[in-house]
Design a protein around this motif. Structure first.
Motif, PDB file in Angstrom:
ATOM      1  N   LEU B 390      -3.037   2.738  -3.629  1.00  0.00           N
ATOM      2  CA  LEU B 390      -4.253   2.833  -2.815  1.00  0.00           C
ATOM      3  C   LEU B 390      -5.362   3.548  -3.575  1.00  0.00           C
ATOM      4  N   THR B 391      -4.962   4.537  -4.386  1.00  0.00           N
ATOM      5  CA  THR B 391      -5.969   5.269  -5.162  1.00  0.00           C
ATOM      6  C   THR B 391      -6.676   4.331  -6.131  1.00  0.00           C
ATOM      7  N   VAL B 392      -5.900   3.519  -6.842  1.00  0.00           N
ATOM      8  CA  VAL B 392      -6.516   2.541  -7.743  1.00  0.00           C
ATOM      9  C   VAL B 392      -7.464   1.647  -6.952  1.00  0.00           C
ATOM     10  N   TYR B 393      -6.969   1.176  -5.796  1.00  0.00           N
ATOM     11  CA  TYR B 393      -7.762   0.254  -4.983  1.00  0.00           C
ATOM     12  C   TYR B 393      -9.090   0.886  -4.574  1.00  0.00           C
ATOM     13  N   PHE B 394      -9.028   2.132  -4.093  1.00  0.00           N
ATOM     14  CA  PHE B 394     -10.258   2.746  -3.584  1.00  0.00           C
ATOM     15  C   PHE B 394     -11.171   3.213  -4.716  1.00  0.00           C
ATOM     16  N   VAL B 395     -10.585   3.614  -5.832  1.00  0.00           N
ATOM     17  CA  VAL B 395     -11.417   3.937  -6.993  1.00  0.00           C
ATOM     18  C   VAL B 395     -12.214   2.692  -7.402  1.00  0.00           C
ATOM     19  N   LEU B 396     -11.549   1.539  -7.391  1.00  0.00           N
ATOM     20  CA  LEU B 396     -12.246   0.299  -7.758  1.00  0.00           C
ATOM     21  C   LEU B 396     -13.296  -0.062  -6.713  1.00  0.00           C
ATOM     22  N   LEU B 397     -13.018   0.253  -5.438  1.00  0.00           N
ATOM     23  CA  LEU B 397     -14.040   0.000  -4.404  1.00  0.00           C
ATOM     24  C   LEU B 397     -15.283   0.839  -4.682  1.00  0.00           C
ATOM     25  N   ILE B 398     -15.056   2.090  -5.120  1.00  0.00           N
ATOM     26  CA  ILE B 398     -16.209   2.933  -5.474  1.00  0.00           C
ATOM     27  C   ILE B 398     -16.955   2.282  -6.632  1.00  0.00           C
ATOM     28  N   GLY B 399     -16.199   1.792  -7.627  1.00  0.00           N
ATOM     29  CA  GLY B 399     -16.834   1.131  -8.763  1.00  0.00           C
ATOM     30  C   GLY B 399     -17.622  -0.098  -8.337  1.00  0.00           C
ATOM     31  N   GLY B 400     -17.075  -0.834  -7.362  1.00  0.00           N
ATOM     32  CA  GLY B 400     -17.753  -2.038  -6.888  1.00  0.00           C
ATOM     33  C   GLY B 400     -19.053  -1.728  -6.182  1.00  0.00           C
ATOM     34  N   GLY B 401     -19.147  -0.520  -5.623  1.00  0.00           N
ATOM     35  CA  GLY B 401     -20.389  -0.154  -4.928  1.00  0.00           C
ATOM     36  C   GLY B 401     -21.134   0.916  -5.678  1.00  0.00           C
ATOM     37  N   ASN B 402     -20.979   0.957  -7.015  1.00  0.00           N
ATOM     38  CA  ASN B 402     -21.555   2.090  -7.762  1.00  0.00           C
ATOM     39  C   ASN B 402     -23.059   2.222  -7.558  1.00  0.00           C
TER      40      ASN B 402
END
Lengths: 353, 545
Positions: B390-402
């Motif tokens: 989940l951490t990887v997933y949400f870190v990538l979500l942050i990246g997607g909305g940088n």
């Protein structure tokens, strides 16, 4: 990969027995033993008929509310104009019909659900029942029967003995889907060198996208950003979208001595440079320009290009600089292209080289 | 003879109409044997078991509203001049797909509502599947015999993502067209065949005139057709396996405790469909979603800032945004690592969670059926892996909305991008270690609670002046529930040399498995649960502590 290399002892033993009572099932002194299902505790509706009646009325009221809401839905559909807008705090000005239909439909549906759930929770029996589970696996007898049946069927088909039949059948079944694959061929043309060429060619005028007029050097002020397309391209053209996807240009004017890249200076005219507007990352149109730093930013994935230095990538995921279009001025004083882009515009691909 | 034959039919003739219809159907379809097994089937109750229902109902809502939308939507990319009732776009060139979406939104009465219900339900469907999958994961409900159903559910999630993507691309608006362009760029990055795939998909160069009609048949027929099949299979298996349940008094691995399908579950689950539909309707009445009229028709040379995909595609957006722009040029070819690597990691992120059940069952070597759910704390390594994922997933979500993080929180976009690049690797490790420790802490607390009782908060002064806190012993129900979980012992390879000095060969996979087993069930990874002896010794001695 099987569990044979791991002894069974590492598995907990007591799974299928009443927990904690494995050794002494009758041991009543085991404090962790399963006490069994707790006794059912009656709800107020189970013992008080007046409370039950109240629940009945609540459920009926909810179902009635749903009926009224459906009537209101139909009334709103008929009565409210499709383009009427209404101010509703805190939503602001919204479509009156959408609001009315959504709310009435929502109430009509929600009330049915609320009524059913309230009915289930207060009036239907809430006594918990235990049901047995049975192993999913078949019994050994069934297993043996199925295996024997299969072997007999396979034997009767003689597929194991007549190898020629088996092999040719596998061959035929392997080949036949190829027809389906071949049929997909006409989904599109082969790429060829299409991605290498754009509408730009020697002598094509640079047309301002906003005014639809050919650009003169004097139209481009220092620090401004202008979008341009090749002359002759019209919005109504059949292939407008395909062409503009490759030909869109960013025109900016820099002080000639602030241009760091030698080739960029050569290909410019009086400090006016023309770069492809299509990002080299995955093809978004670059549209943000910071005139102080001469940086252009793609709003999709934030690739940043330095337009004063050959449009090289200074940040973000793009892999290479934006292609530059060589421009000059024709006899009548209009900006013109001096050829097509020397490299493909847009995202990189295998054949790009 | 004729009277004897007529007798049963005459007695049936007197039966109520419903019974007669049922008899008719049973004689032809054999419904009674089906009903015998299922009508009073027991379903256990727990709030988290509703998550799957949310998915089922939103899927039904999507199909109902989707069929309605096909009646008005024109899946064509022919360019037309708009003359509908939305004034700001009148006279503009746009595709028929976009124009018909405007018509649905402004000229068809209720069209906007159905469009918004369709889109909201899609977002909820995917969110529901995601959370439902997490519920199944963290409680170990994927264990035997449910591994196949786990895969069905996983496929539904992946297909749901692509159905959503092809769906929101249909209106051919500026935002979704940008998403399609991104997809085309990603396809182009595939070595050797990328350009060909792109040309075959788009019928030539981007954007061409074909992708809307092609996506249309994928969106309304191909993908939902497969999903419907998987969904039916998923539900049949839920019925066949019977639902899992949490440990508790009277609940064993051999029974299922709850309420019967008829009437309680029919009313609750049926009612819940209406609750979900009602809530989505109200949301669609008050919250605009995807206002394509404000975005404008697609033009490949235009874009708006703050472009975001629907949330379930956000993590792939994160991958593409934070990957450094590596390109290798050699022998006249370009390997676009900056785009191709994210394209490869995208399915790997999803596959990591999909294959986990098989890895766990290999490590444990457990071939038994499991119907009692784990509390996440009692499976620390699994829980830690899930949180790391989940951490990887949400870190990538942050990246997607940088860009949105940068503008909303006044942060540097470069700093956010670098944070995501580092956190992609460091975050899951930290999350894994922290989660495992929290789980072990919770296990210790459970153990203390069992052995010493619940802290009552009552302070007592003893005659000799000592102050103690009174601990209330737990009831037998609570004691049972807190000690019901199983604990594995780590698998050991054992001595590699037998008593005669003959060496036994130990394969690499065996060693790996023993190591994994140790990390799952070794002393560092679980707190031995209290034994009856421990309990008796403490409770018989002194009544406090």
């Amino acid at each position: 990969m099987s569990s044979q290399d791991i002894p069974e002892e590492n598995l907990p033993a007591e799974q299928d027995r009443p927990h904690g009572a494995a050794a002494r099932p009758a041991d009543e002194t085991n404090p962790f033993a399963d006490p069994g299902l707790p006794p059912h505790e009656p709800r107020v509706q189970d013992v008080d008929e007046r409370a039950a009646k109240r629940s009945e009325r609540t459920v009926a009221l909810l179902f009635t509310l749903s009926m009224l809401a459906t009537i209101a839905f139909i009334a709103a559909f008929v009565a409210i104009d499709v383009d009427k807008s209404v101010y509703i705090f805190p939503l602001g000005h919204i479509s009156a019909l959408n609001f009315a239909l959504g709310m009435t439909l929502g109430v009509a549906l929600f009330a049915i659900g609320a009524g059913a759930v309230h009915w289930a929770r207060t009036l239907m029996s809430d006594e918990e029942v235990a049901d047995e589970r049975h192993p999913i696996e078949a019994s050994p007898e069934v297993r043996a029967k199925v295996h024997a049946d299969f072997k007999q069927g396979a034997k009767e088909s003689v597929i194991g003995r007549r190898k020629l039949i088996r092999n040719t059948m596998l061959g035929a079944l392997t080949l036949v889907p190829l027809s389906g694959v071949v049929l997909l061929r006409d989904l599109g043309p082969l790429p060829g060198t299409k991605l290498r060429h754009t509408l730009w060619s020697k002598g094509k005028l640079l047309v301002n996208m906003n005014t639809n007029e050919p650009l003169r050097p004097s139209d481009v002020a220092v620090g401004s950003l202008t979008f341009a397309m090749p002359e002759g391209l019209e919005e109504h053209d059949e292939d407008f979208q395909n062409e503009i996807a490759k030909a869109a240009l960013m025109i900016i004017r820099l002080e000639p001595d602030s241009i760091k890249d030698k080739r960029e200076l050569e290909w410019s005219h009086e400090g006016i440079v023309a770069y492809s507007k299509i990002c080299t990352h995955v093809g978004c149109p670059i549209s943000l320009y910071e005139q102080q730093t001469h940086h252009a930013l793609c709003p999709c994935h934030q690739s940043t290009f330095d337009l004063a230095d050959g449009a090289r990538v200074i940040f973000g995921p793009a892999g290479h600089a934006l292609p530059q279009l060589r421009i000059g001025v024709n006899d009548e004083g209009y900006l013109e292209a001096l050829g097509d882009f020397e490299e493909p515009v847009g995202p990189a691909y295998w054949e790009r080289g | 003879m004729s009277t004897a034959a007529n007798e049963p039919s005459r007695s049936r003739g007197k039966a109520p109409a419903g019974e007669r219809v049922a008899d008719w159907a049973d004689g032809r379809l054999g419904i009674y044997s089906l009903a015998k097994a299922n009508m009073r089937k027991i379903f256990p109750d727990h709030w988290s078991f509703m998550l799957g229902e949310v998915c089922l109902y939103s899927f039904i809502i999507i199909i109902l509203t989707g069929v309605y939308l096909t009646l008005f939507f024109h899946p064509s990319m022919a360019e037309v001049e708009y003359h509908g009732s939305y004034v700001p776009l009148q006279g503009q060139m746009m595709s028929e797909a976009y124009a018909s979406t405007l018509d649905i939104s402004f000229d068809v009465r209720g069209g906007l509502l159905i469009r918004q219900i369709h889109h909201w339900a899609a977002l909820i469907f995917l969110a529901g599947m995601f959370v439902h999958m997490m519920r199944v994961f963290f409680t170990g409900a994927f264990r035997k015999p449910r591994e196949v159903n786990w895969l069905f559910g996983f496929l539904l999630l992946v297909l749901g993502m692509f159905t959503g993507f092809t769906g929101y691309s249909l209106p051919d608006d500026l935002l979704s067209g940008t998403g399609i362009r991104f997809m085309e760029g990603a396809i182009l990055s595939v070595p050797i065949v990328g350009t060909y795939i792109s040309f075959f998909l788009f019928g030539g160069e981007f954007p061409g005139h074909d992708f809307v009609s092609r996506f249309y048949s994928i969106h309304i027929l191909l993908l939902p057709g497969i999903m419907l099949g998987l969904l039916v299979g998923h539900l049949i298996l839920v019925f066949y396996h019977k639902h899992t349940q949490f440990a508790g008094p009277g609940k064993t691995n051999k029974n299922v405790v709850g309420m019967p399908l008829l009437p309680v579950y029919t009313a609750k689950a049926g009612g819940f469909f209406f609750l979900v539909f009602g809530v989505i309707s109200v949301v669609s009445a008050i919250a605009t979603i995807n206002p394509i009229w404000a975005i404008g028709p697609y033009r490949p040379d235009q874009v708006s800032t703050g472009a975001q995909p629907d949330w379930y595609m956000g993590f792939s957006e994160g991958l593409i945004r934070v990957m450094p722009g590596w390109e290798i040029n050699a022998w006249g070819h370009t390997l676009v690592l900056g785009v191709f690597v994210p394209l490869l990691i995208f399915p790997l992120v999803l596959a990591a969670i999909a294959v986990y059940p098989f890895i766990e069952s290999w490590v444990t070597g457990d071939k038994r059926e499991h119907h009692i759910l784990d509390r996440p704390r009692n499976a620390p390594t699994r829980t830690a892996f899930g949180v790391a994922w989940l951490t990887v997933y949400f870190v990538l979500l942050i990246g997607g909305g940088n860009d949105l993080w940068a503008t909303h929180f006044h942060l540097s976009i470069n700093a956010i991008t670098w944070f995501v690049r580092i956190a992609f690797f460091v975050g899951p490790v930290v999350a894994f270690i922290a989660t495992k420790r929290i789980c072990l802490g919770l296990q210790r607390r459970d153990k203390d609670k069992v052995l010493h009782g619940r802290e009552s908060g009552i302070i007592k002064r003893l005659p000799h002046g000592e102050f103690i806190e009174v601990h209330e012993p737990l009831s037998q129900e609570q004691l049972h529930t807190l000690t019901a979980h199983e604990q594995y012992q780590p698998a050991e390879i054992g001595p590699t040399v037998d008593e005669n000095g003959v060496e036994r060969k130990v394969s690499g996979t065996q060693k790996l498995r023993a190591k994994l087993s140790e990390s799952y069930y070794g002393e560092e990874s679980q707190i031995p649960k209290p034994t009856v002896e421990e309990y008796k010794e403490i409770t018989s001695g002194h009544g406090h502590h």
